[in-house]
Design an enzyme around this catalytic site. Structure first.
Site, PDB file in Angstrom:
ATOM      1  N   ASN A   7       9.195  -4.882  -0.097  1.00 49.36           N
ATOM      2  CA  ASN A   7       8.621  -4.302  -0.102  1.00 49.36           C
ATOM      3  C   ASN A   7       7.063  -4.629   0.166  1.00 49.36           C
ATOM      4  OD1 ASN A   7       7.428  -3.352   2.678  1.00 49.36           O
ATOM      5  ND2 ASN A   7       7.976  -1.928   2.620  1.00 49.36           N
ATOM      6  N   TRP A   8       5.849  -5.432   0.871  1.00 45.07           N
ATOM      7  CA  TRP A   8       4.873  -5.708  -0.103  1.00 45.07           C
ATOM      8  C   TRP A   8       3.594  -5.127   1.054  1.00 45.07           C
ATOM      9  CZ3 TRP A   8       3.988 -12.385   0.049  1.00 45.07           C
ATOM     10  CH2 TRP A   8       5.468 -12.463  -1.441  1.00 45.07           C
ATOM     11  N   LYS A   9       3.687  -4.959   1.834  1.00 45.93           N
ATOM     12  CA  LYS A   9       2.916  -3.516   3.343  1.00 45.93           C
ATOM     13  C   LYS A   9       2.372  -4.086   3.396  1.00 45.93           C
ATOM     14  CE  LYS A   9       5.681   0.413   0.553  1.00 45.93           C
ATOM     15  NZ  LYS A   9       5.210   2.146   0.341  1.00 45.93           N
ATOM     16  N   HIS A  92      11.198   2.543   8.685  1.00 45.43           N
ATOM     17  CA  HIS A  92      10.264   2.078   7.406  1.00 45.43           C
ATOM     18  C   HIS A  92       9.582   3.995   7.107  1.00 45.43           C
ATOM     19  CE1 HIS A  92       7.702   2.848   3.992  1.00 45.43           C
ATOM     20  NE2 HIS A  92       8.712   2.248   3.518  1.00 45.43           N
ATOM     21  N   GLU A  94       7.038   5.062   7.129  1.00 40.65           N
ATOM     22  CA  GLU A  94       5.292   4.780   6.750  1.00 40.65           C
ATOM     23  C   GLU A  94       5.281   4.566   9.113  1.00 40.65           C
ATOM     24  OE1 GLU A  94       4.511   2.024   3.657  1.00 40.65           O
ATOM     25  OE2 GLU A  94       4.461   4.031   2.254  1.00 40.65           O
ATOM     26  N   GLU A 162      15.617   5.764   1.467  1.00 43.40           N
ATOM     27  CA  GLU A 162      14.807   6.211   0.725  1.00 43.40           C
ATOM     28  C   GLU A 162      13.927   7.666   1.331  1.00 43.40           C
ATOM     29  OE1 GLU A 162      12.471   1.657   0.026  1.00 43.40           O
ATOM     30  OE2 GLU A 162      11.440   2.844   2.277  1.00 43.40           O
ATOM     31  N   GLY A 168       6.156   5.557  -3.593  1.00 42.75           N
ATOM     32  CA  GLY A 168       4.882   5.139  -3.917  1.00 42.75           C
ATOM     33  C   GLY A 168       4.488   6.596  -4.923  1.00 42.75           C
ATOM     34  N   SER A 207       9.951   4.044  -5.258  1.00 40.07           N
ATOM     35  CA  SER A 207       9.136   3.648  -6.995  1.00 40.07           C
ATOM     36  C   SER A 207      10.137   3.321  -7.633  1.00 40.07           C
ATOM     37  CB  SER A 207       9.187   5.626  -7.508  1.00 40.07           C
ATOM     38  OG  SER A 207       7.307   6.236  -6.273  1.00 40.07           O
ATOM     39  N   GLY A 228       8.177  -1.283  -3.166  1.00 34.08           N
ATOM     40  CA  GLY A 228       7.008  -1.392  -2.677  1.00 34.08           C
ATOM     41  C   GLY A 228       6.508  -1.777  -3.813  1.00 34.08           C
ATOM     42  N   GLY A 229       5.261  -0.945  -4.564  1.00 36.15           N
ATOM     43  CA  GLY A 229       4.496  -1.138  -5.645  1.00 36.15           C
ATOM     44  C   GLY A 229       5.082  -2.885  -6.596  1.00 36.15           C
TER      45      GLY A 229
HETATM   46  P1  PGA Z   1       7.983   2.020  -3.893  1.00 35.66           P
HETATM   47  O1  PGA Z   1       8.105   1.880  -2.246  1.00 35.66           O
HETATM   48  O2  PGA Z   1       8.064   1.337  -4.338  1.00 35.66           O
HETATM   49  O3  PGA Z   1       5.860   1.776  -3.385  1.00 35.66           O
HETATM   50  O4  PGA Z   1       7.896   3.352  -3.649  1.00 35.66           O
HETATM   51  C1  PGA Z   1       8.821   1.698  -1.632  1.00 35.66           C
HETATM   52  C2  PGA Z   1       8.950   1.116  -0.216  1.00 35.66           C
HETATM   53  O5  PGA Z   1       8.418   1.701   1.075  1.00 35.66           O
HETATM   54  O6  PGA Z   1      10.131   0.639   0.486  1.00 35.66           O
END
Ligand code: PGA
Length: 245
Positions: A7-9, A92, A94, A162, A168, A207, A228-229
């Site tokens: 997930n590159w956001k 998601h 966010e 999640e 994050g 994470s 994500g990250g």
């Molecule tokens: P993260 O993000 O790996 O940076 O915690 C995961 C996500 O938001 O899908």
């Protein structure tokens, strides 16, 4: 088969994508892991063309609840289909927290995606407050039941657990919590969809990184990860894939 989805956001640009693809070119990802990338809309066309030779899945991070019409700034499921998008992230945390994406909106988006044969990747998870008040299971059950209300077809559907407090933050959930909650999610899916539920992969996200991947993937119930990250760097993403295979 395990799934590893990036997930590159909104955390990558053209130079970052070029770097990622350069590394990918020189790397041999394990064949028994299905890889995919959830990319920002504006890069989807390019990414689709570039990833085709690796047989990676191409995903969007959002879709409109509407089919077409006067919705300035929105992107429809049929537009995503034109760009050969395979899956789309919905729900998601966010988007729930910052853009008012409720379970009802998520449900409509899933319908739009299914009309176009795009696989929905449904994210669910509890906030820190809900976790501390031991409401996790109630939250997960509510999110699943409402987001998937009246959805009959489970083909292609993927669920990602999640915990919001693990996204994050560098702090993933404990293996005990991941296992308990993913087993619980699978039980609810089984109640909702019967035997078809066994074909719905349930991923963990929050994470995930090379340092904790081996431990997380010791759990049989975890069908993969949404990252994500650590997905912005192809080398790290590769190290996670190796630990899954
Ligand atoms: P993260 O993000 O790996 O940076 O915690 C995961 C996500 O938001 O899908």
């Amino acid at each position: 088969m395990k799934y590893l989805i990036a997930n590159w956001k909104m955390s990558i640009d053209q130079a970052g994508i070029a770097n990622f693809l350069d590394t990918l070119e020189q790397t041999s990802f394990p064949k028994n892991v299905v890889c995919g990338v959830g990319a920002p809309f504006v890069y989807l066309n390019d990414i689709s063309a570039q990833l085709a030779k690796y047989k990676w899945l191409v995903g969007a991070q959002n879709v409109s609840f509407a089919q077409s019409g006067a919705f300035t700034g929105e992107i429809s499921a049929s537009m995503l289909k034109e760009l050969s998008v395979d899956f789309c992230i919905v729900g998601h945390s966010e988007r729930r927290a910052m853009f008012g994406e409720t379970d009802e909106v998520v449900n409509t988006k899933i319908q739009r995606l299914q009309e176009q044969n795009i696989a929905p990747l449904l994210c669910i998870g509890e906030t820190l407050e809900q976790f501390e008040q031991q409401q996790t299971k109630a939250v997960l059950e509510r999110q699943l039941k409402n987001s998937l209300a009246n959805i009959k077809c489970t083909k292609g559907l993927i669920v990602a657990y999640e915990p919001v407090w693990a996204i994050g933050t560098g702090k993933s959930a404990s293996n005990k919590d991941i296992e308990q909650n993913i087993v619980f999610i699978k039980q609810i899916l089984r109640k909702m969809f019967g035997t078809k539920a066994k074909d719905i992969p349930v991923l963990y996200g929050g994470s995930v990184k090379p340092e904790n991947a081996s431990e997380i993937f010791l759990l049989d119930c975890v069908d993969g990860a949404l990252v994500g990250g650590a997905s912005l760097d192809c080398q790290k993403f590769f190290e996670i894939a190796e630990k899954m295979s």
